[in-house]
Each structure stands twice: as C-alpha cells, then as structure tokens.
Design an enzyme around this catalytic site. Structure first.
Site, PDB file in Angstrom:
ATOM      1  N   ARG A 341       0.856  -1.205   0.000  1.00  0.00           N
ATOM      2  CA  ARG A 341       0.000   0.000   0.000  1.00  0.00           C
ATOM      3  C   ARG A 341       0.883   1.243   0.000  1.00  0.00           C
ATOM      4  O   ARG A 341       0.548   2.278   0.544  1.00  0.00           O
ATOM      5  CB  ARG A 341      -0.929  -0.001   1.224  1.00  0.00           C
ATOM      6  CG  ARG A 341      -1.764  -1.255   1.387  1.00  0.00           C
ATOM      7  CD  ARG A 341      -2.735  -1.496   0.219  1.00  0.00           C
ATOM      8  NE  ARG A 341      -3.419  -2.774   0.334  1.00  0.00           N
ATOM      9  CZ  ARG A 341      -3.002  -3.902  -0.252  1.00  0.00           C
ATOM     10  NH1 ARG A 341      -1.920  -3.913  -1.012  1.00  0.00           N
ATOM     11  NH2 ARG A 341      -3.685  -5.014  -0.101  1.00  0.00           N
ATOM     12  N   ARG A 351       2.785   4.899   5.221  1.00  0.00           N
ATOM     13  CA  ARG A 351       2.789   3.658   5.984  1.00  0.00           C
ATOM     14  C   ARG A 351       4.159   2.990   5.878  1.00  0.00           C
ATOM     15  O   ARG A 351       4.598   2.653   4.790  1.00  0.00           O
ATOM     16  CB  ARG A 351       1.697   2.727   5.478  1.00  0.00           C
ATOM     17  CG  ARG A 351       1.579   1.484   6.325  1.00  0.00           C
ATOM     18  CD  ARG A 351       0.188   0.937   6.311  1.00  0.00           C
ATOM     19  NE  ARG A 351       0.066  -0.083   5.283  1.00  0.00           N
ATOM     20  CZ  ARG A 351      -0.989  -0.873   5.171  1.00  0.00           C
ATOM     21  NH1 ARG A 351      -2.008  -0.739   5.973  1.00  0.00           N
ATOM     22  NH2 ARG A 351      -1.036  -1.772   4.221  1.00  0.00           N
ATOM     23  N   ARG A 357      -2.198  -8.946   7.031  1.00  0.00           N
ATOM     24  CA  ARG A 357      -3.259  -9.624   6.258  1.00  0.00           C
ATOM     25  C   ARG A 357      -3.220  -9.203   4.795  1.00  0.00           C
ATOM     26  O   ARG A 357      -3.342 -10.029   3.897  1.00  0.00           O
ATOM     27  CB  ARG A 357      -4.626  -9.349   6.873  1.00  0.00           C
ATOM     28  CG  ARG A 357      -5.305  -8.071   6.457  1.00  0.00           C
ATOM     29  CD  ARG A 357      -6.793  -8.077   6.765  1.00  0.00           C
ATOM     30  NE  ARG A 357      -7.050  -8.017   8.177  1.00  0.00           N
ATOM     31  CZ  ARG A 357      -7.221  -6.870   8.863  1.00  0.00           C
ATOM     32  NH1 ARG A 357      -7.144  -5.694   8.245  1.00  0.00           N
ATOM     33  NH2 ARG A 357      -7.469  -6.888  10.147  1.00  0.00           N
ATOM     34  N   ASP A 358      -3.027  -7.892   4.560  1.00  0.00           N
ATOM     35  CA  ASP A 358      -3.039  -7.401   3.176  1.00  0.00           C
ATOM     36  C   ASP A 358      -1.987  -8.134   2.352  1.00  0.00           C
ATOM     37  O   ASP A 358      -2.234  -8.566   1.231  1.00  0.00           O
ATOM     38  CB  ASP A 358      -2.735  -5.903   3.125  1.00  0.00           C
ATOM     39  CG  ASP A 358      -3.804  -5.062   3.806  1.00  0.00           C
ATOM     40  OD1 ASP A 358      -4.861  -5.619   4.133  1.00  0.00           O
ATOM     41  OD2 ASP A 358      -3.565  -3.854   4.017  1.00  0.00           O
ATOM     42  N   TRP A 488     -10.835  -8.947   9.818  1.00  0.00           N
ATOM     43  CA  TRP A 488     -10.615  -8.365   8.486  1.00  0.00           C
ATOM     44  C   TRP A 488     -11.170  -6.944   8.410  1.00  0.00           C
ATOM     45  O   TRP A 488     -10.611  -6.083   7.740  1.00  0.00           O
ATOM     46  CB  TRP A 488     -11.271  -9.250   7.414  1.00  0.00           C
ATOM     47  CG  TRP A 488     -11.325  -8.602   6.082  1.00  0.00           C
ATOM     48  CD1 TRP A 488     -10.349  -8.638   5.124  1.00  0.00           C
ATOM     49  CD2 TRP A 488     -12.384  -7.786   5.561  1.00  0.00           C
ATOM     50  NE1 TRP A 488     -10.742  -7.888   4.020  1.00  0.00           N
ATOM     51  CE2 TRP A 488     -11.986  -7.359   4.270  1.00  0.00           C
ATOM     52  CE3 TRP A 488     -13.625  -7.373   6.054  1.00  0.00           C
ATOM     53  CZ2 TRP A 488     -12.786  -6.550   3.466  1.00  0.00           C
ATOM     54  CZ3 TRP A 488     -14.420  -6.557   5.252  1.00  0.00           C
ATOM     55  CH2 TRP A 488     -13.996  -6.156   3.984  1.00  0.00           C
ATOM     56  N   ASP A 490     -11.534  -3.556   9.520  1.00  0.00           N
ATOM     57  CA  ASP A 490     -10.831  -2.605  10.393  1.00  0.00           C
ATOM     58  C   ASP A 490     -11.783  -1.776  11.240  1.00  0.00           C
ATOM     59  O   ASP A 490     -11.368  -1.162  12.218  1.00  0.00           O
ATOM     60  CB  ASP A 490     -10.021  -1.616   9.531  1.00  0.00           C
ATOM     61  CG  ASP A 490      -8.804  -2.271   8.920  1.00  0.00           C
ATOM     62  OD1 ASP A 490      -8.295  -3.235   9.503  1.00  0.00           O
ATOM     63  OD2 ASP A 490      -8.364  -1.798   7.845  1.00  0.00           O
ATOM     64  N   LYS A 632     -17.832   2.799   1.990  1.00  0.00           N
ATOM     65  CA  LYS A 632     -16.775   1.996   2.637  1.00  0.00           C
ATOM     66  C   LYS A 632     -17.385   0.873   3.488  1.00  0.00           C
ATOM     67  O   LYS A 632     -18.302   0.196   3.057  1.00  0.00           O
ATOM     68  CB  LYS A 632     -15.848   2.910   3.450  1.00  0.00           C
ATOM     69  CG  LYS A 632     -14.823   3.600   2.540  1.00  0.00           C
ATOM     70  CD  LYS A 632     -13.889   4.505   3.293  1.00  0.00           C
ATOM     71  CE  LYS A 632     -12.835   3.792   4.063  1.00  0.00           C
ATOM     72  NZ  LYS A 632     -11.559   3.648   3.358  1.00  0.00           N
ATOM     73  N   GLU A 633     -16.881   0.681   4.703  1.00  0.00           N
ATOM     74  CA  GLU A 633     -17.355  -0.442   5.524  1.00  0.00           C
ATOM     75  C   GLU A 633     -18.788  -0.234   6.027  1.00  0.00           C
ATOM     76  O   GLU A 633     -19.361  -1.123   6.623  1.00  0.00           O
ATOM     77  CB  GLU A 633     -16.421  -0.659   6.720  1.00  0.00           C
ATOM     78  CG  GLU A 633     -15.115  -1.385   6.391  1.00  0.00           C
ATOM     79  CD  GLU A 633     -13.970  -0.454   6.086  1.00  0.00           C
ATOM     80  OE1 GLU A 633     -14.233   0.717   5.711  1.00  0.00           O
ATOM     81  OE2 GLU A 633     -12.796  -0.880   6.209  1.00  0.00           O
ATOM     82  N   GLY A 706      -6.652  -5.073  -1.644  1.00  0.00           N
ATOM     83  CA  GLY A 706      -6.744  -6.533  -1.592  1.00  0.00           C
ATOM     84  C   GLY A 706      -7.746  -7.083  -2.588  1.00  0.00           C
ATOM     85  O   GLY A 706      -7.800  -8.296  -2.822  1.00  0.00           O
TER      86      GLY A 706
HETATM   87  O1  IFM Z   1      -9.176  -5.666   5.642  1.00  0.00           O
HETATM   88  C1  IFM Z   1      -8.996  -4.289   5.584  1.00  0.00           C
HETATM   89  C2  IFM Z   1      -7.648  -4.033   4.977  1.00  0.00           C
HETATM   90  O2  IFM Z   1      -6.637  -4.606   5.749  1.00  0.00           O
HETATM   91  C3  IFM Z   1      -7.401  -2.560   4.805  1.00  0.00           C
HETATM   92  N1  IFM Z   1      -8.453  -1.941   4.051  1.00  0.00           N
HETATM   93  C4  IFM Z   1      -9.791  -2.156   4.586  1.00  0.00           C
HETATM   94  C5  IFM Z   1     -10.089  -3.634   4.776  1.00  0.00           C
HETATM   95  C6  IFM Z   1     -11.471  -3.807   5.407  1.00  0.00           C
HETATM   96  O3  IFM Z   1     -11.591  -3.061   6.579  1.00  0.00           O
END
Ligand code: IFM
Length: 798
Positions: A341, A351, A357-358, A488, A490, A632-633, A706
């Site tokens: 990233r 960063r 995980r990414d 996963w 965030d 987003k989330e 990802g």
């Molecule tokens: O899983 C995360 C990832 O590590 C960073 N971007 C957002 C994703 C979901 O929250």
C-alpha cells in the site's frame, strides 16, 4: 460514456479521450525507483519510499493543476503553444487529439495538434533507479516548422514529502540548482557530510539528449511566472527560459530546445530524471546517445511482464473477463504484491511497512502466475509471525526477522501505531500456503525452517500449528475466536473477548487444511486434536445461524452483531461467503445464505458489505458509522468481498450467480459508464458507493487494494475452476449456462496445458468427462505425474 478501450493483443488500455473523469493512472518502475503517471502525465516519482524518498512534487486529492512529467511545444512563428500530453495546457479537444496507451510498466502518450504530432514514451528501465521520457516529434505539415520544446519537472526540496510541503521555514533554504552541460542538477543539503559523519546531501538531475539545449531554468517561479500555472508557464509563452537557478526557493528542471523540422521530419528527444550525482547522471545520459536503447528497453519491459501474464490466459465469451484475467487484474495483482500500500494517487507513502493480512492476501493473486516469487514473500511473512502464532499487524519495511518487538512490547506499539494483535492476520497463511503448494507441488515447503519475528525458528508446518494455537488460546465465551483488536474489518471492534464468525470460519477452514496435512504426515496426535477442536468450533458456529444467514459476531457484552431482527446491519456479506468457502455451511444453509445475499445485498454494482448501514443503531465498536451510509465499511460495496462471493457461488456450482457478481463489480464492465465509476475502468478500487449514495456506482481508492488478489482467486479458482493441489489439478469450472465453453492456456509446473471446456448442455457446472491427451480420466482431476510437456485437455460439462 466511454473514454477508452482494452487492447487485449498488446496488453494495453487505450485512452482516446483525455478528459477522463479522474486521472487514470499507471505504475512505472518499482518501489526502488517508483513512478506513477496519469493519462495526462500527472504524477510523481520517488526513490525507495513514497514518503521519504520523494523527488518530484504532487498535489493529492486534486484534478486541478497537477504537477507531472510535462513536455511543452511552441510554434515560434505563430507563438501558439501546447503540451505533448493534453494537460496541462489543455487545448480545445476539437483541435487537439490525444491517445494514451497504458501498458505493462510503460505509458505512451501521443498527440496531434497544428500539424505536429508527438509521442512520448514514459518508463523506468528494468532494474534502473531513474526514469526515461522519450519524445518523438514529427512535422506532419507541408512547410518547415520552427519549434521550441520544453521538458519540465517540479522537484521537491526535501525527500520527505511532508517536510517538503509544510516545513517551509527549513526546506526552502536547503536546495539550489545548477546547469551542467545537458542537465539541471539539484543540490540538497549540499554542505552536509563533508565531515564524513553521514549526510543528508542529495543530488537529483533532469537531463536531455537528442538535441542541443537552447535554454534552461532551475527555478520554479522563473519558469512558471507569477500568478500563472503549469498551463501557461511564462517561459513557454515567451519561448525563452531565462537561465535562472534556484537558491532559497523552489527548484525545477526545465530544458528548452529550439528545433526546426522539415515537412515529414521527426526528432527524438530523451529526457532522464533521477536522484544521482553529476558523474552518475553523465554516464546515464551518455548511454542514451546510443541509437535504439529506448526501444530495446521498452521491449524488455514488455517481454518481462507479458511472459509473466502469459502463464495463465483465458478465452471466454466475455471480453470483460478476458481483459481482466489475462491482463489488468493480473497486472494489478503484481502491483499490489510488489508495492503493497506504498504509494498511489491516494496513498502518500506514509505507511512504514506491510500490513500482515493485506500482504498475505496479495500473495494469493500471483501464485498461479509466479509461484516461486510468491514463495519468497510467504517465507518473509512467516518470518513476521510471532512465536505465539500471531502475525505482526505491521511488518516494517526494514523487518529484522528474529529480532523484532511484538504488539506485547510498548516499543512496537509506539513505533507502528498498532496497539495489539488482530484476530485474523496469521489465518490468511492457510489458503495462501495451500495455493502455493498446489501450484508448485513443493510439499517440502512444509518442512522448511523459518525464523519467528521475535526469535526462535520452526518448520512451516509448525508455524501453521502455532497460528491455530494462537486463535485457540484466545477463544471467547462462545468458543469462537476472540475479535482482539479487529478482524478483516478494520472498523469492527467486537471487543477483546468479543467473537467474530468471519474469523471462526477462517479457523474452521484452517483446521480442515491442517487435518488433511497432518493425516498425510501421519501426525495422528494432531489429527485427533483437530477432530475435537473443529467439532467444538463447528458447534459454536452452528449456533450462529439465524434463519437465513450467519450472524457477524458476538460482542464482548454478549450482544449479537448482525442478527436478523436488528434494525441496522442485520445482514453481512462476509460471513455468508466464508461459511461456504470454509466448507462449514450445509447445502441448505449455503443456498439460503447465498439467496439472502442476492435478495438483500445485491446491487447493480456488486453486493453491499452490510445492510442496512449504521445510522442510528450503532454501538461503540461499529466504527464504520462515521462514514456516510452505503460508503466503505458502512454498507458500501467493498470490492474485496466480491471476490469471496464469486468464489463461494462457484464452489456451490452456481456459475450464473458467480459470473453475475463478477460482471456487476468488474471495472471492465463499467467501461462504457466510466463517468459514473470515475475510477480507472481497468483497475479495481477498494469500494464502490452503493445505492443509498447519490453517486451509486462510483468507485474509490484505486490500484492498491486486496480486491485485486481476491477477485483474481474468485475468478481463476472459482469461475475457471482451476484448483491445483499438491498432486495435481482439479478443473471444475462454474460458468454461465449460456456459454458454449471456453479455453485456457496454463503453464503448470513447467508443463503447458491447453484446456478446452465444452458446455454442450448449457449447464453451470459439473464435469461429465475429462480427457488428457486423448485419454479419459476419472472425475475432474488431472494427476501431475500424468502430464507431458505439452498437454491437450478437454473438459466436457454436463
Ligand atoms: O481488511 C482491511 C484491509 O486490511 C485494509 N483496508 C480495509 C479492509 C477492510 O476493513
């Protein structure tokens, strides 16, 4: 609206309308010398770090007056001027034609204006730590033309981009430029290090070969002029660089060349930019005097990238699928694999490391194309696993395996900003390692000994056991893995002892894989441990079924997240797809869960991450409520999750649904609605705004996501059905019933496979017969030891 098209043969995306809804970007070079360039040549360059090695300026979050790699042209008779890329001068598009070809690590931008054509090729030669812009300028008119050309770059004053932008009381006074023969040389902290104590002294150069230099500027304000922008620099307007150098101001490199072109005549100018001293710059520039060097370097780039991408190629009835799988999704997978990233038009480069995980996810996207490159990174990530089995949330770029602090150490927390372990990090190792061993057949990998981040070492097999132990030692009250800092997602804080069904499904999957492996290795003690542990986990998960869906988790205070009765966030995507991927859900549950996804979450642009979004009923740990609804989330269409959905539907044999989710979320499918998607139609973004947004269908956060690897896996393993294991390859496609079939070319363990899939009965999945080089095999499986060097495989669905 369409701004360009895919050129599959040349593995390029061609933009024939330059007024794209956003800068559409390509990556050049590598993080050793990185460069991003838009279709109008905006962008920036850096050495080793986007944040700490920045050599050219960039204005983030803007479409206005972007700095870039600009070449201006001026007709000295008419005094008219333009740029070799549409921006920054921006001539009217009825008289200015521009075509940008973004290829694999190179970009070619051509223009036609006022009887003069130009073609600029931008690239970083393989292994080099500088960049080249080769401009070929041609007189297409029937009279001689007197032109001035100006190559221009805006240098940063400091390698640290934040310092360069904000600490002006310091950074304005550390640089000067000089003109040296055929280049502008920028000197930074020039007197530092003369006492041999180490130094901040740096030199950058912007030079040119191909024509005599008629003028130059090393001072930004003198080139641009007061109250002007990149679109109308005074030096270009007046046809004269003044020769002023920077001293206590802003630096630039501007090189003017006055040329006369006869009708039909072309001239080649080669500009080179890098962070090198005068002697090194001289050597580099001199090497470009040799004819043909640029062409051979660009050919080498194509050869390098195309040969990687050619390891897996499909030909299906869907152009969007072919373009994404053969070229753009694959190339994006390499970019995320290499760049993590680090830097884009959205990420500034701050960063200082790899997200665990990414990165482990990113690896999955290239395994089918370059398994040994993937293996190197897997080893690296295993060396970032702590001896308690957890992953370091952030693996520093200068990771010192065996000697690292962990999230249990205050220094690590201070240095990285990561307060504690996350629940999912090390669990991503299981599918990634399984894929690698399947693709390579390298079973010995499990016996390789790799160091832990904080010291000690073990076999890969035992690393994996410890990853399972990490989760098992951190169970919540309902016997599922605790949420720890996050999973996963965030933005989802279930509490340290809260429980996540997503992680529970990951763990369930990990246990199945380890069960198989342990049995093969005759590790009977571990087999019986897993039998018990997986049974208990299965019982816990069974209790998470809520009529037609799996819940998302249980908070530390016992409250369920994602219950059907909830007024908000009652339906979540990831637990549904992972219930299938993990192999936990029964057929009935799988079908119901997938149906609920289709009924509640599906939109024309893919499936939402959750629904309804949090607005009034959020809890403290539902951090996503701070985002606008359907963003987003918080109910946005999280693009990565589309890959898991495609895979889940494929595993169930639902080819129509799998492909529908591919189409809905694929960038290429939006090529003719590019004004709506805004993001590049050839790359995945992090998310797409969902239907509650006034801008539904608009995507964000390009390139470094990802999504690339996850969608790739969904398509290759899922839709194409290419599922290698250690001993061979299952070929079990899940395709739209309407397809008559498709073909695939794959390099598998050094053997070429030419695979024809026929679908005479128009089914969505199910292999009726499979022949290898004319010989019928059982089921859908091709044993690796039955392969010749070249193989014809026919799969008939039915
Ligand atoms: O899983 C995360 C990832 O590590 C960073 N971007 C957002 C994703 C979901 O929250």
């Amino acid at each position: 609206m369409q701004y360009g098209y895919f050129d599959l043969k040349n593995k390029e995306y061609v933009i024939d309308r330059p007024d794209t809804p956003a800068p559409w970007v390509n990556y050049l070079g590598s993080p050793e010398y990185g460069a991003m360039i838009s279709n109008n040549a905006a962008g920036y360059s850096f050495v080793k770090s986007g944040a700490n090695g920045r050599i050219s300026r960039f204005r983030f979050n803007s479409m206005m007056a972007l700095p870039g790699r600009y070449i201006y042209l001026r007709d000295n008779d008419t005094k008219d001027y333009w740029s070799a890329t549409w921006q920054p001068v921006g001539k009217p598009l009825d008289s200015y034609k521009s075509v940008c070809r973004h290829g694999t690590a190179y970009t070619v931008i051509s223009a036609d204006y006022a009887g003069i054509s130009s073609e600029v090729t931008y690239y970083v030669p393989i292994g080099a730590t500088y960049e080249v812009w080769r401009a070929v300028i041609t007189n297409n008119s029937d009279k001689p033309r007197n032109l001035s050309t100006f190559g221009f770059v805006e240098f940063t004053n400091d390698n640290n981009y934040e310092q360069d932008q904000v600490n002006l009381q310091y950074t304005l006074f550390i640089t000067r430029t000089s003109f040296e023969g055929n280049k502008i040389l920028q000197h930074i902290n020039e007197n530092d290090g003369k006492d041999a104590t180490g130094s901040n002294h740096r030199e950058r150069f912007f030079g040119m070969v191909g024509a005599p230099i008629s003028g130059y500027n090393g001072n930004l304000d003198s080139f641009i002029g007061p109250y002007r922008t990149y679109s109308n620099p005074i030096a270009v307007e007046q046809g004269k660089c003044t020769g002023e150098m920077n001293y206590n101001s802003n630096a630039c490199g501007a090189l003017q060349s006055d040329i006369t072109l006869q009708p039909g005549e072309s001239k080649e100018l080669i500009f080179v930019l890098g962070q090198k001293d005068n002697a090194q710059a001289n050597e580099i520039l001199a090497s470009y005097e040799a004819a043909g060097k640029v062409d051979s370097e660009v050919e080498a780039l194509k050869e390098y990238w195309h040969s990687k991408l050619n390891h897996f190629q499909v030909s299906t009835p869907s152009d969007a699928f072919n373009n994404m799988i053969n070229v753009w999704n694959a190339y994006q997978c390499f970019i995320t694999f290499i760049w993590s990233r680090a830097a884009s038009f959205v990420y500034c480069g701050l960063r200082n490391g790899y997200g665990y995980r990414d990165t482990v996810q990113d690896i999955q996207g290239i395994i089918h194309l370059d398994p040994e490159l993937a293996a190197e990174k897997i080893r690296f990530m295993l060396s970032a696993q702590v001896d308690n089995g957890g992953g370091l949330p952030l693996v520093k770029f200068d990771h010192n395996a065996g000697h690292e602090n962990t999230p249990d150490d205050p220094e690590y927390v201070k240095e990285t900003g990561h307060p504690s372990y996350r629940a999912d990090d090390a669990l991503w190792l299981f599918p990634t390692i399984r894929k690698y061993v399947g693709e390579s057949g390298n079973k010995a990998f499990y016996d390789e000994v790799i160091v832990y981040a904080n010291g000690g070492e073990d076999t890969v097999y035992n690393h994996l056991k410890r990853a399972i132990r990490f989760s098992m030692e951190r169970l919540g009250d309902h016997n599922m893995p605790a949420g720890l800092h996050a999973d996963w997602n965030d933005c989802l804080r279930l509490g340290k002892k809260g429980e996540s069904t997503f992680v529970a499904f990951q763990l369930y999957y990990a246990m199945s894989m380890m069960h198989e492996l342990a049995a093969e290795r005759k590790d009977s003690e571990y087999v019986s441990y897993l039998d018990k542990a997986q049974k208990a986990l299965g019982e816990a998960l069974a209790a998470c079924w809520d009529e037609d869906r799996f819940i998302r988790g249980i908070r530390e205070d016992g409250v369920v997240v994602g219950a059907k009765k909830d007024p908000e966030a009652s339906m979540w995507l990831n637990p549904q797809s992972w219930s299938v991927i993990s192999g936990f859900a029964s057929k009935e549950q799988s079908d119901k869960a997938m149906q609920s996804v289709a009924d509640i979450l599906d939109t024309p642009y893919g499936a939402k991450l959750l629904d309804p979004p949090y607005i009034d009923h959020y809890f403290d740990g539902a951090l996503m409520h701070i985002f606008n609804p359907d963003t987003k989330e918080n109910g946005g269409i999280f693009s990565q999750s589309q890959g898991w959905l495609i895979l889940a539907e494929s595993l169930l044999g639902h080819g129509d649904d799998a492909f529908r989710y591919f189409e809905e979320s694929s960038p290429a499918s939006m090529n003719d609605k590019a004004e709506q998607r805004v993001l590049e139609p050839y790359v995945h973004g992090q998310f797409t705004e969902s239907t509650a947004s006034p801008y539904a269908g608009r995507s964000h956060v390009h390139w470094l996501t990802g999504t690339a690897s996850t969608v790739m896996v969904g398509c290759v393993e899922g839709i194409c059905g290419m599922r290698p294991d250690a001993d061979g390859l299952h070929i079990c496609p899940s395709i739209p019933a309407a397809w008559d079939g498709f073909t695939m070319e794959k390099l598998f363990r050094g053997k070429q496979l030419s695979i024809t899939v026929k679908n005479p009965n128009h089914v969505q999945s199910g292999v009726a017969s499979l022949t290898l080089n004319g010989k019928a095999l059982d089921g859908d499986y091709v044993p690796a030891d039955a392969l010749a060097d070249k193989n014809e495989i026919e799969v008939v669905l039915g």
